[in-house]
Write an enzyme that holds these catalytic residues in place. Structure first.
Site, mmCIF file in Angstrom:
data_model
loop_
_atom_site.group_PDB
_atom_site.id
_atom_site.type_symbol
_atom_site.label_atom_id
_atom_site.label_comp_id
_atom_site.label_asym_id
_atom_site.label_seq_id
_atom_site.Cartn_x
_atom_site.Cartn_y
_atom_site.Cartn_z
ATOM 1 N N GLY A 8 -0.308 -5.204 0.821
ATOM 2 C CA GLY A 8 -1.584 -4.942 0.152
ATOM 3 C C GLY A 8 -1.842 -5.871 -1.026
ATOM 4 O O GLY A 8 -2.995 -6.187 -1.332
ATOM 5 N N GLY A 62 0.853 -1.180 0.000
ATOM 6 C CA GLY A 62 0.000 0.000 0.000
ATOM 7 C C GLY A 62 0.889 1.230 0.000
ATOM 8 O O GLY A 62 2.102 1.131 0.152
ATOM 9 N N GLU A 113 5.866 -6.495 6.869
ATOM 10 C CA GLU A 113 5.535 -5.295 7.659
ATOM 11 C C GLU A 113 6.388 -5.113 8.907
ATOM 12 O O GLU A 113 6.564 -3.982 9.371
ATOM 13 C CB GLU A 113 4.054 -5.308 8.058
ATOM 14 C CG GLU A 113 3.100 -5.016 6.914
ATOM 15 C CD GLU A 113 2.779 -6.240 6.071
ATOM 16 O OE1 GLU A 113 3.325 -7.325 6.360
ATOM 17 O OE2 GLU A 113 1.989 -6.095 5.130
ATOM 18 N N ASP A 169 -1.270 -7.123 8.026
ATOM 19 C CA ASP A 169 -2.698 -6.771 8.041
ATOM 20 C C ASP A 169 -3.374 -7.325 6.788
ATOM 21 O O ASP A 169 -3.031 -8.425 6.363
ATOM 22 C CB ASP A 169 -2.861 -5.251 8.205
ATOM 23 C CG ASP A 169 -2.318 -4.462 7.027
ATOM 24 O OD1 ASP A 169 -1.436 -4.972 6.307
ATOM 25 O OD2 ASP A 169 -2.781 -3.320 6.817
HETATM 26 C C1 QUE Z 1 7.942 -3.694 4.168
HETATM 27 C C2 QUE Z 1 6.681 -3.272 3.851
HETATM 28 C C3 QUE Z 1 6.412 -2.599 2.658
HETATM 29 C C4 QUE Z 1 7.470 -2.347 1.793
HETATM 30 C C5 QUE Z 1 8.760 -2.781 2.102
HETATM 31 C C6 QUE Z 1 8.977 -3.445 3.284
HETATM 32 C C7 QUE Z 1 5.096 -2.121 2.314
HETATM 33 C C8 QUE Z 1 4.962 -1.391 1.092
HETATM 34 C C9 QUE Z 1 6.066 -1.166 0.265
HETATM 35 C C10 QUE Z 1 6.050 -0.404 -0.960
HETATM 36 C C11 QUE Z 1 6.899 -0.746 -2.018
HETATM 37 C C12 QUE Z 1 6.921 0.021 -3.186
HETATM 38 C C13 QUE Z 1 6.127 1.125 -3.312
HETATM 39 C C14 QUE Z 1 5.287 1.485 -2.253
HETATM 40 C C15 QUE Z 1 5.258 0.725 -1.090
HETATM 41 O O1 QUE Z 1 7.277 -1.674 0.621
HETATM 42 O O2 QUE Z 1 4.117 -2.344 3.051
HETATM 43 O O3 QUE Z 1 4.513 2.575 -2.360
HETATM 44 O O4 QUE Z 1 6.155 1.896 -4.431
HETATM 45 O O5 QUE Z 1 3.746 -0.921 0.771
HETATM 46 O O6 QUE Z 1 10.229 -3.879 3.620
HETATM 47 O O7 QUE Z 1 5.667 -3.522 4.697
#
Ligand code: QUE
Length: 362
Positions: free
Chosen positions: A122, A73, A145, A153
Protein backbone atom coordinates in the site's frame (compact mmCIF):
# COMPACT_ATOMS: atom_id res chain seq x y z
CA UNK A 1 -11.92 12.19 11.72
CA UNK A 2 -9.00 9.82 12.12
CA UNK A 3 -5.76 11.05 13.69
CA UNK A 4 -3.92 8.35 11.74
CA UNK A 5 -3.63 10.90 8.91
CA UNK A 6 -2.43 14.46 9.49
CA UNK A 7 -3.61 16.71 6.65
CA UNK A 8 -2.79 20.40 6.88
CA UNK A 9 -1.67 23.38 4.89
CA UNK A 10 2.07 24.12 4.84
CA UNK A 11 2.66 27.39 3.00
CA UNK A 12 1.36 26.95 -0.56
CA UNK A 13 1.40 23.15 -0.28
CA UNK A 14 -0.99 20.63 1.18
CA UNK A 15 0.90 18.32 3.52
CA UNK A 16 -0.29 14.78 4.32
CA UNK A 17 1.60 12.78 6.93
CA UNK A 18 0.80 9.16 7.71
CA UNK A 19 0.53 8.87 11.49
CA UNK A 20 0.04 5.28 12.58
CA UNK A 21 3.60 4.54 13.69
CA UNK A 22 2.84 1.37 15.69
CA UNK A 23 1.72 -0.35 12.46
CA UNK A 24 4.49 1.24 10.37
CA UNK A 25 1.74 3.51 8.98
CA UNK A 26 -0.03 0.62 7.22
CA UNK A 27 -3.22 1.95 5.61
CA UNK A 28 -6.69 1.40 7.07
CA UNK A 29 -9.96 2.30 5.33
CA UNK A 30 -10.25 5.40 7.57
CA UNK A 31 -6.79 6.55 6.48
CA UNK A 32 -7.53 5.97 2.79
CA UNK A 33 -10.77 7.95 3.07
CA UNK A 34 -9.13 10.80 4.99
CA UNK A 35 -6.35 11.11 2.40
CA UNK A 36 -8.80 11.08 -0.48
CA UNK A 37 -10.97 13.73 1.19
CA UNK A 38 -7.99 16.07 1.64
CA UNK A 39 -6.78 15.53 -1.93
CA UNK A 40 -10.26 16.13 -3.39
CA UNK A 41 -10.57 19.37 -1.40
CA UNK A 42 -7.12 20.65 -2.41
CA UNK A 43 -7.61 19.72 -6.04
CA UNK A 44 -10.04 22.61 -6.44
CA UNK A 45 -8.30 25.03 -4.04
CA UNK A 46 -6.27 27.55 -6.09
CA UNK A 47 -4.08 28.43 -3.07
CA UNK A 48 -2.71 24.86 -2.92
CA UNK A 49 -0.07 24.35 -5.62
CA UNK A 50 1.45 21.00 -4.65
CA UNK A 51 1.07 18.17 -2.13
CA UNK A 52 3.76 16.76 0.16
CA UNK A 53 3.31 13.17 1.30
CA UNK A 54 5.42 11.70 4.12
CA UNK A 55 5.13 9.94 7.48
CA UNK A 56 4.92 11.69 10.84
CA UNK A 57 7.89 11.27 13.14
CA UNK A 58 7.02 10.38 16.75
CA UNK A 59 7.32 13.26 19.23
CA UNK A 60 9.48 11.20 21.59
CA UNK A 61 11.77 10.35 18.68
CA UNK A 62 11.73 6.57 19.30
CA UNK A 63 13.68 5.36 16.25
CA UNK A 64 11.71 2.08 16.18
CA UNK A 65 8.58 4.12 15.50
CA UNK A 66 10.07 6.04 12.57
CA UNK A 67 11.22 3.06 10.48
CA UNK A 68 8.20 3.10 8.23
CA UNK A 69 6.86 5.32 5.48
CA UNK A 70 4.00 2.87 4.90
CA UNK A 71 4.30 -0.90 5.33
CA UNK A 72 1.19 -1.80 3.35
CA UNK A 73 -2.49 -2.15 4.02
CA UNK A 74 -4.36 -3.58 6.98
CA UNK A 75 -4.29 -7.10 5.54
CA UNK A 76 -5.10 -8.68 8.92
CA UNK A 77 -8.48 -6.89 8.74
CA UNK A 78 -8.98 -8.06 5.15
CA UNK A 79 -8.25 -11.63 6.29
CA UNK A 80 -10.87 -11.38 9.08
CA UNK A 81 -13.33 -10.12 6.49
CA UNK A 82 -12.56 -13.06 4.18
CA UNK A 83 -13.17 -15.50 7.04
CA UNK A 84 -16.17 -13.74 8.63
CA UNK A 85 -18.20 -11.63 6.19
CA UNK A 86 -17.53 -13.25 2.83
CA UNK A 87 -14.89 -10.61 2.03
CA UNK A 88 -17.30 -7.63 1.84
CA UNK A 89 -15.22 -5.35 4.09
CA UNK A 90 -12.03 -6.45 2.34
CA UNK A 91 -13.45 -5.57 -1.08
CA UNK A 92 -14.63 -2.18 0.26
CA UNK A 93 -11.08 -1.50 1.47
CA UNK A 94 -9.46 -2.33 -1.88
CA UNK A 95 -12.13 -0.41 -3.81
CA UNK A 96 -11.37 2.74 -1.78
CA UNK A 97 -7.59 2.20 -1.78
CA UNK A 98 -7.45 1.81 -5.56
CA UNK A 99 -9.56 4.98 -5.96
CA UNK A 100 -6.95 6.81 -3.88
CA UNK A 101 -4.12 5.32 -5.99
CA UNK A 102 -5.88 6.49 -9.17
CA UNK A 103 -6.67 9.94 -7.72
CA UNK A 104 -2.95 10.40 -7.02
CA UNK A 105 -1.97 9.08 -10.47
CA UNK A 106 -4.25 11.58 -12.22
CA UNK A 107 -3.78 14.48 -9.75
CA UNK A 108 -3.48 17.80 -11.59
CA UNK A 109 -0.93 19.27 -9.13
CA UNK A 110 2.55 17.93 -8.39
CA UNK A 111 2.71 15.41 -5.56
CA UNK A 112 6.05 14.82 -3.83
CA UNK A 113 6.33 11.52 -1.91
CA UNK A 114 9.09 11.00 0.66
CA UNK A 115 9.80 7.25 0.91
CA UNK A 116 11.92 7.74 4.02
CA UNK A 117 11.46 4.25 5.49
CA UNK A 118 9.76 0.92 4.81
CA UNK A 119 7.66 1.34 1.65
CA UNK A 120 5.77 -1.84 0.83
CA UNK A 121 2.49 -2.76 -0.82
CA UNK A 122 0.00 0.00 0.00
CA UNK A 123 2.93 2.38 0.58
CA UNK A 124 4.16 1.74 -2.94
CA UNK A 125 0.61 2.43 -4.14
CA UNK A 126 0.60 5.97 -2.76
CA UNK A 127 4.26 6.81 -3.53
CA UNK A 128 4.60 5.57 -7.11
CA UNK A 129 1.83 7.74 -8.63
CA UNK A 130 3.59 10.87 -7.28
CA UNK A 131 5.34 13.08 -9.87
CA UNK A 132 8.43 13.22 -7.60
CA UNK A 133 9.46 10.18 -5.50
CA UNK A 134 12.24 10.74 -3.03
CA UNK A 135 14.37 7.83 -1.84
CA UNK A 136 16.66 8.15 1.18
CA UNK A 137 19.21 6.06 3.10
CA UNK A 138 16.24 4.67 5.10
CA UNK A 139 14.17 3.58 2.08
CA UNK A 140 13.28 -0.11 1.99
CA UNK A 141 11.02 -0.79 -0.97
CA UNK A 142 9.24 -4.06 -1.75
CA UNK A 143 6.17 -5.61 -3.29
CA UNK A 144 6.18 -8.66 -0.97
CA UNK A 145 2.62 -9.89 -1.59
CA UNK A 146 3.65 -13.29 -2.97
CA UNK A 147 4.70 -14.09 0.64
CA UNK A 148 1.11 -13.67 1.88
CA UNK A 149 -0.88 -15.13 -1.01
CA UNK A 150 -1.78 -11.74 -2.41
CA UNK A 151 -0.48 -10.30 -5.71
CA UNK A 152 1.32 -7.00 -6.39
CA UNK A 153 -1.67 -4.65 -6.51
CA UNK A 154 -2.15 -0.89 -5.95
CA UNK A 155 -1.11 -0.32 -9.58
CA UNK A 156 2.06 -2.42 -9.38
CA UNK A 157 1.05 -4.21 -12.59
CA UNK A 158 1.42 -0.81 -14.25
CA UNK A 159 4.65 0.33 -12.57
CA UNK A 160 6.45 -3.02 -12.88
CA UNK A 161 5.66 -3.18 -16.60
CA UNK A 162 6.59 0.46 -17.27
CA UNK A 163 10.12 0.68 -15.84
CA UNK A 164 12.55 2.93 -17.74
CA UNK A 165 13.93 1.45 -20.98
CA UNK A 166 17.48 1.41 -19.67
CA UNK A 167 16.42 -1.21 -17.07
CA UNK A 168 15.84 -4.87 -18.00
CA UNK A 169 12.10 -5.47 -18.50
CA UNK A 170 12.53 -8.63 -16.37
CA UNK A 171 13.25 -6.57 -13.24
CA UNK A 172 9.47 -6.06 -12.85
CA UNK A 173 8.57 -9.76 -12.78
CA UNK A 174 11.62 -10.42 -10.56
CA UNK A 175 10.43 -7.88 -7.96
CA UNK A 176 6.88 -9.29 -8.06
CA UNK A 177 7.87 -12.95 -7.72
CA UNK A 178 10.60 -12.66 -5.10
CA UNK A 179 9.35 -9.60 -3.18
CA UNK A 180 12.99 -8.44 -3.23
CA UNK A 181 13.73 -5.51 -0.94
CA UNK A 182 15.41 -2.54 -2.61
CA UNK A 183 17.28 0.20 -0.82
CA UNK A 184 17.09 3.85 -1.81
CA UNK A 185 20.00 3.64 -4.27
CA UNK A 186 18.38 0.66 -6.01
CA UNK A 187 15.05 2.52 -6.23
CA UNK A 188 16.80 5.42 -7.94
CA UNK A 189 18.61 3.05 -10.31
CA UNK A 190 15.35 1.27 -11.26
CA UNK A 191 13.47 4.56 -11.81
CA UNK A 192 11.11 3.77 -8.93
CA UNK A 193 12.46 6.93 -7.28
CA UNK A 194 13.20 10.21 -9.08
CA UNK A 195 15.56 11.64 -6.41
CA UNK A 196 17.87 10.54 -3.60
CA UNK A 197 18.17 12.86 -0.59
CA UNK A 198 19.86 12.64 2.80
CA UNK A 199 19.40 14.73 5.94
CA UNK A 200 19.65 17.65 6.38
CA UNK A 201 18.75 18.21 2.72
CA UNK A 202 15.54 16.24 3.13
CA UNK A 203 14.04 18.52 5.79
CA UNK A 204 15.33 21.61 3.98
CA UNK A 205 13.74 20.50 0.70
CA UNK A 206 10.32 20.00 2.35
CA UNK A 207 10.37 23.50 3.82
CA UNK A 208 11.53 25.11 0.58
CA UNK A 209 8.96 23.25 -1.54
CA UNK A 210 6.16 24.28 0.84
CA UNK A 211 7.24 27.93 0.43
CA UNK A 212 7.70 27.74 -3.35
CA UNK A 213 5.98 24.65 -4.83
CA UNK A 214 6.60 25.70 -8.44
CA UNK A 215 10.30 25.11 -7.86
CA UNK A 216 9.83 21.56 -6.51
CA UNK A 217 11.95 19.92 -9.20
CA UNK A 218 14.81 22.43 -8.94
CA UNK A 219 14.78 22.24 -5.13
CA UNK A 220 14.92 18.44 -5.14
CA UNK A 221 17.70 18.47 -7.75
CA UNK A 222 19.68 20.96 -5.69
CA UNK A 223 19.41 18.98 -2.44
CA UNK A 224 20.09 15.60 -4.08
CA UNK A 225 22.93 13.55 -2.60
CA UNK A 226 25.19 11.07 -4.38
CA UNK A 227 23.51 7.67 -4.02
CA UNK A 228 25.70 4.65 -3.26
CA UNK A 229 26.11 1.98 -5.93
CA UNK A 230 22.94 -0.05 -6.64
CA UNK A 231 23.56 -3.71 -5.80
CA UNK A 232 20.72 -4.78 -8.08
CA UNK A 233 22.54 -3.34 -11.09
CA UNK A 234 25.18 -6.00 -10.54
CA UNK A 235 22.53 -8.75 -10.71
CA UNK A 236 20.60 -7.29 -13.65
CA UNK A 237 22.07 -9.71 -16.20
CA UNK A 238 21.30 -12.72 -13.98
CA UNK A 239 17.72 -11.47 -13.53
CA UNK A 240 17.34 -10.98 -17.30
CA UNK A 241 18.61 -14.51 -17.98
CA UNK A 242 16.97 -16.53 -15.20
CA UNK A 243 13.63 -14.67 -15.04
CA UNK A 244 13.35 -14.42 -18.85
CA UNK A 245 10.13 -16.41 -19.22
CA UNK A 246 6.54 -15.52 -18.34
CA UNK A 247 6.01 -19.20 -17.42
CA UNK A 248 6.66 -19.83 -13.74
CA UNK A 249 7.74 -23.43 -14.47
CA UNK A 250 10.46 -22.11 -16.84
CA UNK A 251 11.80 -19.75 -14.17
CA UNK A 252 11.99 -22.56 -11.61
CA UNK A 253 13.78 -24.76 -14.18
CA UNK A 254 16.28 -22.01 -15.03
CA UNK A 255 17.09 -21.38 -11.36
CA UNK A 256 17.39 -25.13 -10.69
CA UNK A 257 19.79 -25.54 -13.63
CA UNK A 258 22.10 -22.78 -12.38
CA UNK A 259 24.60 -23.74 -9.68
CA UNK A 260 25.50 -20.16 -8.72
CA UNK A 261 24.97 -18.88 -5.18
CA UNK A 262 22.66 -16.07 -6.27
CA UNK A 263 20.35 -18.44 -8.21
CA UNK A 264 20.23 -20.79 -5.21
CA UNK A 265 19.12 -18.00 -2.91
CA UNK A 266 16.41 -16.79 -5.31
CA UNK A 267 15.20 -20.37 -5.85
CA UNK A 268 14.80 -20.84 -2.08
CA UNK A 269 12.82 -17.58 -1.97
CA UNK A 270 10.48 -18.62 -4.78
CA UNK A 271 9.89 -22.00 -3.11
CA UNK A 272 8.55 -20.12 -0.06
CA UNK A 273 6.09 -17.98 -2.07
CA UNK A 274 2.49 -18.72 -3.10
CA UNK A 275 2.55 -20.52 -6.49
CA UNK A 276 -0.95 -19.25 -7.27
CA UNK A 277 -0.14 -15.60 -6.73
CA UNK A 278 3.22 -15.90 -8.53
CA UNK A 279 1.39 -17.17 -11.62
CA UNK A 280 -1.17 -14.40 -11.29
CA UNK A 281 1.54 -11.73 -11.10
CA UNK A 282 3.45 -13.03 -14.14
CA UNK A 283 0.31 -12.86 -16.26
CA UNK A 284 -0.72 -9.53 -14.73
CA UNK A 285 2.61 -7.84 -15.60
CA UNK A 286 2.83 -9.40 -19.07
CA UNK A 287 -0.67 -8.17 -19.95
CA UNK A 288 -0.27 -4.75 -18.32
CA UNK A 289 2.14 -3.68 -21.08
CA UNK A 290 -0.85 -3.59 -23.43
CA UNK A 291 -3.32 -1.87 -21.09
CA UNK A 292 -4.48 1.52 -22.31
CA UNK A 293 -4.81 3.42 -19.04
CA UNK A 294 -4.04 3.28 -15.35
CA UNK A 295 -7.80 3.17 -14.66
CA UNK A 296 -8.08 0.01 -16.76
CA UNK A 297 -5.22 -1.53 -14.77
CA UNK A 298 -6.94 -0.72 -11.46
CA UNK A 299 -10.16 -2.22 -12.74
CA UNK A 300 -8.29 -5.42 -13.56
CA UNK A 301 -6.48 -5.50 -10.23
CA UNK A 302 -9.75 -5.02 -8.36
CA UNK A 303 -11.21 -8.09 -10.09
CA UNK A 304 -8.15 -10.05 -8.98
CA UNK A 305 -8.19 -8.69 -5.42
CA UNK A 306 -11.92 -9.33 -4.96
CA UNK A 307 -11.35 -13.00 -5.80
CA UNK A 308 -7.87 -13.68 -4.43
CA UNK A 309 -8.75 -12.65 -0.87
CA UNK A 310 -11.23 -15.57 -0.87
CA UNK A 311 -8.60 -18.10 -1.97
CA UNK A 312 -7.12 -20.20 0.86
CA UNK A 313 -3.58 -18.91 0.19
CA UNK A 314 -4.46 -15.39 1.34
CA UNK A 315 -5.78 -16.34 4.82
CA UNK A 316 -2.92 -18.83 5.16
CA UNK A 317 -0.21 -16.39 4.05
CA UNK A 318 -1.34 -13.58 6.38
CA UNK A 319 -1.55 -16.12 9.18
CA UNK A 320 1.98 -17.41 8.59
CA UNK A 321 3.68 -14.02 8.09
CA UNK A 322 1.73 -11.51 10.19
CA UNK A 323 -0.39 -13.38 12.76
CA UNK A 324 1.39 -16.56 13.95
CA UNK A 325 4.68 -15.35 12.41
CA UNK A 326 5.85 -18.94 11.90
CA UNK A 327 6.76 -18.11 8.28
CA UNK A 328 5.67 -21.62 7.32
CA UNK A 329 2.67 -21.18 5.01
CA UNK A 330 1.09 -24.29 3.50
CA UNK A 331 0.14 -23.22 0.00
CA UNK A 332 -2.75 -24.76 -1.92
CA UNK A 333 -1.95 -25.72 -4.66
CA UNK A 334 1.58 -26.36 -3.40
CA UNK A 335 3.35 -26.31 -6.79
CA UNK A 336 3.13 -24.30 -10.03
CA UNK A 337 1.92 -27.38 -11.93
CA UNK A 338 -1.19 -27.42 -9.72
CA UNK A 339 -2.50 -24.14 -11.17
CA UNK A 340 -4.37 -24.43 -14.46
CA UNK A 341 -4.93 -21.84 -17.16
CA UNK A 342 -8.67 -22.18 -16.46
CA UNK A 343 -8.13 -21.18 -12.81
CA UNK A 344 -6.22 -18.06 -13.92
CA UNK A 345 -8.94 -17.21 -16.47
CA UNK A 346 -11.51 -17.32 -13.64
CA UNK A 347 -9.48 -14.94 -11.48
CA UNK A 348 -8.97 -12.41 -14.32
CA UNK A 349 -12.56 -12.51 -15.61
CA UNK A 350 -14.76 -9.39 -15.44
CA UNK A 351 -17.04 -8.99 -12.41
CA UNK A 352 -20.79 -8.47 -12.74
CA UNK A 353 -21.20 -4.89 -14.05
CA UNK A 354 -22.52 -3.45 -10.77
CA UNK A 355 -19.49 -4.78 -8.86
CA UNK A 356 -16.75 -3.46 -11.17
CA UNK A 357 -14.25 -0.88 -9.87
CA UNK A 358 -14.71 2.73 -10.95
CA UNK A 359 -12.52 5.80 -10.37
CA UNK A 360 -13.72 9.04 -8.76
CA UNK A 361 -15.64 11.14 -11.27
CA UNK A 362 -13.96 14.40 -12.24
C1 QUE B 1 4.01 -9.23 2.68
C2 QUE B 1 3.00 -8.32 2.57
C3 QUE B 1 2.69 -7.44 3.62
C4 QUE B 1 3.43 -7.53 4.79
C5 QUE B 1 4.48 -8.45 4.90
C6 QUE B 1 4.75 -9.28 3.85
C7 QUE B 1 1.61 -6.49 3.54
C8 QUE B 1 1.35 -5.69 4.70
C9 QUE B 1 2.13 -5.83 5.85
C10 QUE B 1 1.93 -5.11 7.09
C11 QUE B 1 3.02 -4.78 7.90
C12 QUE B 1 2.82 -4.13 9.12
C13 QUE B 1 1.56 -3.82 9.55
C14 QUE B 1 0.46 -4.17 8.76
C15 QUE B 1 0.65 -4.82 7.54
O1 QUE B 1 3.16 -6.72 5.85
O2 QUE B 1 0.93 -6.37 2.50
O3 QUE B 1 -0.78 -3.89 9.18
O4 QUE B 1 1.35 -3.21 10.75
O5 QUE B 1 0.34 -4.82 4.65
O6 QUE B 1 5.76 -10.20 3.93
O7 QUE B 1 2.29 -8.24 1.43
Amino acid sequence: MTQDILARRNGAAGHISLNRPRALHALTLDMVEAMAAALLEWRDDPTIEAVLLDHAVAEDGDPKLSRGFCAGGDVAAVRRSALEDGGAAGRAFFFAEYRLNHLLFTYPKPVIAFMDGITMGGGVGIAMPARFRVATPKTLFAMPESAIGLFPDVGAGWYLSHLPERVSPRIGPFLALTGARLDGAECLWAGLATHYLEEPGLAAAKERIAADPKQAQAILDEHSAQAPEARLAGNEQAVARLFASDRLEDIFAALEADDGKWAGKELATLRSRSPLTMKVSLRQIAEAKHIASFADEMKREYRLAARIIMEPDFAEGVRAVLIDKDNAPRWNPATPEGITQAKLDELFAPLPAEQEWTPYEF
